[in-house]
Design a protein around this motif. Structure first.
Motif, PDB file in Angstrom:
ATOM      1  N   ALA A   1       0.815  -1.208   0.000  1.00  0.00           N
ATOM      2  CA  ALA A   1       0.000   0.000   0.000  1.00  0.00           C
ATOM      3  C   ALA A   1       0.852   1.263   0.000  1.00  0.00           C
ATOM      4  O   ALA A   1       0.518   2.252  -0.649  1.00  0.00           O
ATOM      5  CB  ALA A   1      -0.940   0.005   1.209  1.00  0.00           C
ATOM      6  N   VAL A   2       1.980   1.241   0.729  1.00  0.00           N
ATOM      7  CA  VAL A   2       2.816   2.430   0.814  1.00  0.00           C
ATOM      8  C   VAL A   2       3.441   2.748  -0.542  1.00  0.00           C
ATOM      9  O   VAL A   2       3.628   3.924  -0.888  1.00  0.00           O
ATOM     10  CB  VAL A   2       3.908   2.245   1.896  1.00  0.00           C
ATOM     11  N   VAL A   3       3.733   1.726  -1.341  1.00  0.00           N
ATOM     12  CA  VAL A   3       4.272   1.954  -2.684  1.00  0.00           C
ATOM     13  C   VAL A   3       3.204   2.572  -3.577  1.00  0.00           C
ATOM     14  O   VAL A   3       3.464   3.541  -4.308  1.00  0.00           O
ATOM     15  CB  VAL A   3       4.792   0.640  -3.290  1.00  0.00           C
ATOM     16  N   ARG A   4       2.006   2.010  -3.511  1.00  0.00           N
ATOM     17  CA  ARG A   4       0.911   2.564  -4.321  1.00  0.00           C
ATOM     18  C   ARG A   4       0.648   4.026  -3.946  1.00  0.00           C
ATOM     19  O   ARG A   4       0.426   4.876  -4.809  1.00  0.00           O
ATOM     20  CB  ARG A   4      -0.367   1.741  -4.142  1.00  0.00           C
ATOM     21  N   GLU A   5       0.707   4.310  -2.650  1.00  0.00           N
ATOM     22  CA  GLU A   5       0.478   5.676  -2.185  1.00  0.00           C
ATOM     23  C   GLU A   5       1.543   6.624  -2.719  1.00  0.00           C
ATOM     24  O   GLU A   5       1.251   7.744  -3.157  1.00  0.00           O
ATOM     25  CB  GLU A   5       0.461   5.711  -0.659  1.00  0.00           C
TER      26      GLU A   5
END
Length: 217
Positions: free
Chosen positions: A12-16
């Motif tokens: 999720a942190v990469v997508r964000e």
């Protein structure tokens, strides 16, 4: 003119982070996000995005199989692999499956935005180290060589082929009419004979060495 983009990464942190970067350029419109290959394929089928930013190391069918499935669902979509993996075999397999660009997550944000712009007009971008390794691999493949799957039995080939298509042990067992324990045993033999470290390496090897292009028996 807007460029529609799908972000597919299980973190999720990469997508964000990618989402925040893309919002810096008004030309880019995010049409969806996915945390696994199956979801990415479904979204691509529904929206036919111009560009898919796809991680290779995802749960489910994985990045290589997802690449092939997305290209089948939306042939015009430009698939840009964005990964932290330096696995040569996996990179080669992804490109053979239909990926048109291959970049490392360590690249600078402005360079990623430029690469996406190039993708939107049909131009590919390859990280230099990846390009060198792919060129070397292609040159080696042009040399006469023994059948890389010559030591495998027909059943082991069947199991490897189903694995490369994204099958779980349970699905492979059901399709071939054998037990999951037998599937595990066959996969163990495959990886031992081919000197592969894990399932991911086995999938990459199957695609890279042309097993999936052969007619299944």
């Amino acid at each position: 003119m807007s460029t529609t983009i799908l972000i597919a990464d299980d973190h999720a942190v990469v997508r964000e982070g990618i989402r925040g970067l893309l919002r810096l350029d008004p030309r880019f419109v995010i049409v969806g996000e996915a945390a696994d290959g199956e979801t990415a394929t479904d979204i691509a089928r529904e929206h036919a995005p111009d560009v898919v930013l796809l991680d290779l190391m995802m749960p489910g069918i994985g990045g290589v199989a997802a690449t092939r499935a997305i290209k089948a669902a939306s042939p015009r979509t430009h698939i840009m692999i964005l990964t932290s993996s330096n696995d040569d075999e996996l990179a080669f397999a992804a490109i053979e499956a239909g990926a048109q660009s291959f970049l490392l997550k360590s690249m600078r944000g402005e360079n990623l935005l430029q690469a996406i712009h190039y993708a939107s007009i049909g131009e590919s971008t390859m990280h230099p180290s990846i390009a060198r390794r792919i060129l070397s691999a292609v040159q080696q493949r042009n040399q006469p060589a023994a059948d890389p799957f010559g030591e495998l039995t027909e059943r082991e080939l069947d199991v490897l082929r189903r694995l490369a298509e994204g099958g779980s042990n349970a699905k492979i067992a059901a399709h071939l009419g054998i037990t999951e324990k037998t599937v595990k045993a066959h996969l163990g033999n495959v990886m031992s004979k081919l000197q592969l470290s894990d399932r991911t390496a086995a999938v990459a090897f199957a695609w890279r060495e042309g097993l999936m292009a052969r007619r299944a028996s």
